[in-house]
Design a protein around this motif. Sequence first.
Motif, PDB file in Angstrom:
ATOM      1  N   SER A 205      15.746   4.975   2.924  1.00 21.17           N
ATOM      2  CA  SER A 205      15.231   3.604   3.083  1.00 21.17           C
ATOM      3  C   SER A 205      14.081   3.572   4.078  1.00 21.17           C
ATOM      4  N   TRP A 206      14.215   4.353   5.144  1.00 23.65           N
ATOM      5  CA  TRP A 206      13.154   4.389   6.156  1.00 23.65           C
ATOM      6  C   TRP A 206      11.859   4.918   5.556  1.00 23.65           C
ATOM      7  N   ARG A 207      11.952   5.966   4.742  1.00 19.70           N
ATOM      8  CA  ARG A 207      10.752   6.527   4.126  1.00 19.70           C
ATOM      9  C   ARG A 207      10.094   5.518   3.184  1.00 19.70           C
ATOM     10  N   ARG A 208      10.910   4.769   2.459  1.00 22.40           N
ATOM     11  CA  ARG A 208      10.358   3.762   1.557  1.00 22.40           C
ATOM     12  C   ARG A 208       9.627   2.679   2.336  1.00 22.40           C
ATOM     13  N   ARG A 209      10.248   2.218   3.414  1.00 22.05           N
ATOM     14  CA  ARG A 209       9.615   1.193   4.229  1.00 22.05           C
ATOM     15  C   ARG A 209       8.381   1.752   4.945  1.00 22.05           C
ATOM     16  N   MET A 210       8.474   3.004   5.400  1.00 22.46           N
ATOM     17  CA  MET A 210       7.336   3.626   6.063  1.00 22.46           C
ATOM     18  C   MET A 210       6.144   3.716   5.115  1.00 22.46           C
ATOM     19  N   ARG A 211       6.403   4.056   3.859  1.00 21.34           N
ATOM     20  CA  ARG A 211       5.309   4.119   2.882  1.00 21.34           C
ATOM     21  C   ARG A 211       4.655   2.749   2.701  1.00 21.34           C
ATOM     22  N   LEU A 212       5.464   1.705   2.666  1.00 21.56           N
ATOM     23  CA  LEU A 212       4.912   0.357   2.561  1.00 21.56           C
ATOM     24  C   LEU A 212       4.095   0.025   3.807  1.00 21.56           C
ATOM     25  N   PHE A 213       4.622   0.380   4.952  1.00 20.77           N
ATOM     26  CA  PHE A 213       3.945   0.150   6.223  1.00 20.77           C
ATOM     27  C   PHE A 213       2.596   0.846   6.237  1.00 20.77           C
ATOM     28  N   ARG A 214       2.584   2.121   5.817  1.00 24.56           N
ATOM     29  CA  ARG A 214       1.339   2.888   5.776  1.00 24.56           C
ATOM     30  C   ARG A 214       0.384   2.345   4.723  1.00 24.56           C
ATOM     31  N   ALA A 215       0.938   1.868   3.595  1.00 28.49           N
ATOM     32  CA  ALA A 215       0.083   1.304   2.546  1.00 28.49           C
ATOM     33  C   ALA A 215      -0.706   0.120   3.087  1.00 28.49           C
ATOM     34  N   ILE A 216      -0.034  -0.779   3.804  1.00 25.96           N
ATOM     35  CA  ILE A 216      -0.700  -1.944   4.382  1.00 25.96           C
ATOM     36  C   ILE A 216      -1.750  -1.503   5.395  1.00 25.96           C
ATOM     37  N   GLU A 217      -1.411  -0.484   6.182  1.00 27.30           N
ATOM     38  CA  GLU A 217      -2.343   0.041   7.178  1.00 27.30           C
ATOM     39  C   GLU A 217      -3.584   0.633   6.501  1.00 27.30           C
ATOM     40  N   LEU A 218      -3.380   1.465   5.472  1.00 28.40           N
ATOM     41  CA  LEU A 218      -4.489   2.141   4.801  1.00 28.40           C
ATOM     42  C   LEU A 218      -5.362   1.152   4.034  1.00 28.40           C
ATOM     43  N   LEU A 219      -4.723   0.237   3.315  1.00 26.45           N
ATOM     44  CA  LEU A 219      -5.486  -0.772   2.575  1.00 26.45           C
ATOM     45  C   LEU A 219      -6.286  -1.657   3.527  1.00 26.45           C
ATOM     46  N   GLY A 220      -5.654  -2.031   4.632  1.00 28.48           N
ATOM     47  CA  GLY A 220      -6.343  -2.850   5.622  1.00 28.48           C
ATOM     48  C   GLY A 220      -7.507  -2.131   6.269  1.00 28.48           C
ATOM     49  N   GLY A 221      -7.455  -0.785   6.304  1.00 30.46           N
ATOM     50  CA  GLY A 221      -8.544   0.005   6.848  1.00 30.46           C
ATOM     51  C   GLY A 221      -9.658   0.270   5.866  1.00 30.46           C
ATOM     52  N   GLY A 222      -9.552  -0.297   4.665  1.00 28.93           N
ATOM     53  CA  GLY A 222     -10.620  -0.177   3.693  1.00 28.93           C
ATOM     54  C   GLY A 222     -10.432   0.891   2.645  1.00 28.93           C
ATOM     55  N   LEU A 223      -9.312   1.600   2.655  1.00 29.47           N
ATOM     56  CA  LEU A 223      -9.064   2.634   1.661  1.00 29.47           C
ATOM     57  C   LEU A 223      -8.744   1.989   0.322  1.00 29.47           C
ATOM     58  N   GLY A 224      -9.253   2.552  -0.759  1.00 27.91           N
ATOM     59  CA  GLY A 224      -9.002   2.010  -2.077  1.00 27.91           C
ATOM     60  C   GLY A 224      -7.578   2.245  -2.536  1.00 27.91           C
ATOM     61  N   VAL A 225      -7.182   1.555  -3.587  1.00 27.10           N
ATOM     62  CA  VAL A 225      -5.807   1.635  -4.082  1.00 27.10           C
ATOM     63  C   VAL A 225      -5.478   3.048  -4.559  1.00 27.10           C
ATOM     64  N   THR A 226      -6.374   3.670  -5.314  1.00 30.53           N
ATOM     65  CA  THR A 226      -6.106   5.014  -5.835  1.00 30.53           C
ATOM     66  C   THR A 226      -5.976   6.026  -4.705  1.00 30.53           C
ATOM     67  N   ARG A 227      -6.881   5.965  -3.750  1.00 26.27           N
ATOM     68  CA  ARG A 227      -6.812   6.899  -2.617  1.00 26.27           C
ATOM     69  C   ARG A 227      -5.559   6.654  -1.785  1.00 26.27           C
ATOM     70  N   THR A 228      -5.187   5.398  -1.608  1.00 20.90           N
ATOM     71  CA  THR A 228      -3.959   5.083  -0.870  1.00 20.90           C
ATOM     72  C   THR A 228      -2.747   5.663  -1.579  1.00 20.90           C
ATOM     73  N   ALA A 229      -2.691   5.527  -2.902  1.00 24.07           N
ATOM     74  CA  ALA A 229      -1.585   6.086  -3.673  1.00 24.07           C
ATOM     75  C   ALA A 229      -1.488   7.591  -3.466  1.00 24.07           C
ATOM     76  N   MET A 230      -2.623   8.281  -3.447  1.00 21.32           N
ATOM     77  CA  MET A 230      -2.633   9.727  -3.248  1.00 21.32           C
ATOM     78  C   MET A 230      -2.157  10.090  -1.844  1.00 21.32           C
ATOM     79  N   GLU A 231      -2.641   9.346  -0.838  1.00 23.28           N
ATOM     80  CA  GLU A 231      -2.259   9.614   0.551  1.00 23.28           C
ATOM     81  C   GLU A 231      -0.760   9.440   0.750  1.00 23.28           C
ATOM     82  N   LEU A 232      -0.165   8.522   0.027  1.00 18.51           N
ATOM     83  CA  LEU A 232       1.255   8.232   0.186  1.00 18.51           C
ATOM     84  C   LEU A 232       2.144   9.141  -0.661  1.00 18.51           C
ATOM     85  N   GLY A 233       1.540   9.932  -1.532  1.00 10.74           N
ATOM     86  CA  GLY A 233       2.312  10.872  -2.315  1.00 10.74           C
ATOM     87  C   GLY A 233       2.826  10.362  -3.637  1.00 10.74           C
TER      88      GLY A 233
END
Length: 284
Positions: A205-233
């Motif tokens: 559960s922590w990993r799932r929430r962490m991925r969501l947390f990082r997704a918001i961080e990466l998207l907010g930093g200007g990273l595109g959706v495809t690149r964010t998906a790759m960064e998150l695995g």
Amino acid sequence: MTWETIEAPHGLAPPNPMTVRAQSIPARHCFPEHAHCWNQVVYAISGVLTVTAEGSSFVISPEQAAWLPTGLRHRVGSLLGAEFRSLWIAEDAGDGLPAANPTVFGVSPLLKALIIEAAEIEGEEDRDGYAGRITHLILDQLRRARPLPAALPWPRGGALAALCEALYADPADPRGPEEWGLMLGMSARTLARRFVAETGMSLRSWRRRMRLFRAIELLGGGLGVTRTAMELGYGSTSAFVYAFRLEMGCSPQTYMRGRREDGGVRVQSLPDGISVAIPQSSTS
């Protein structure tokens, strides 16, 4: 890897009623544990902060801040680096401010803008009362802030903190409890039990929430959706979009569009006690 210590500032006057400090925190750096004779709002306009206070640790994103009351011993740092903004607030700043215990709350776009402006004009002579008006608006926003049930929990130290640091730095890491247990010198069952005891949630559960947390961080930093998906695995962009929509109730594109277009924020509580701020226009 060890963390480096940042020297805390010395000789600064107490806030009257508020002092704003701006500082860049390099990756894997932290202030030593300390306490103040005034309240503090811990916030980062970019990056993620790790906060340890009152026997617990958690991380907060630029959509969250932490209220640390007077006298509370705490430690603040950043795993990957952050632009830190610290608000020191006097005890007699007025009624209605957060309670006398550590509180995580959502940061509205307005409050973020006010904090940035306050940091920009800190130390300037307030000839026309502008700085005072900014201060009063910030205090009003803090009185209206909505507490969140929790941020992303974090182990206080040791092997489990090292595990979380590694996963946060590389969310795509595929290793499971068995592999991590072997690396950390414990069985998968022991790892699972200790993780729940220290964070209140399972590693999965922590990993799932962490991925969501990082997704918001990466998207907010200007990273595109495809690149964010790759960064998150994620195996594909569509898999990421599906997972994001499942948790947030909207697509990543809608989420980010809402952040840009709408200053309003609502708070959505997710399973396991995690809450995130969501733009009010993000309903699709």
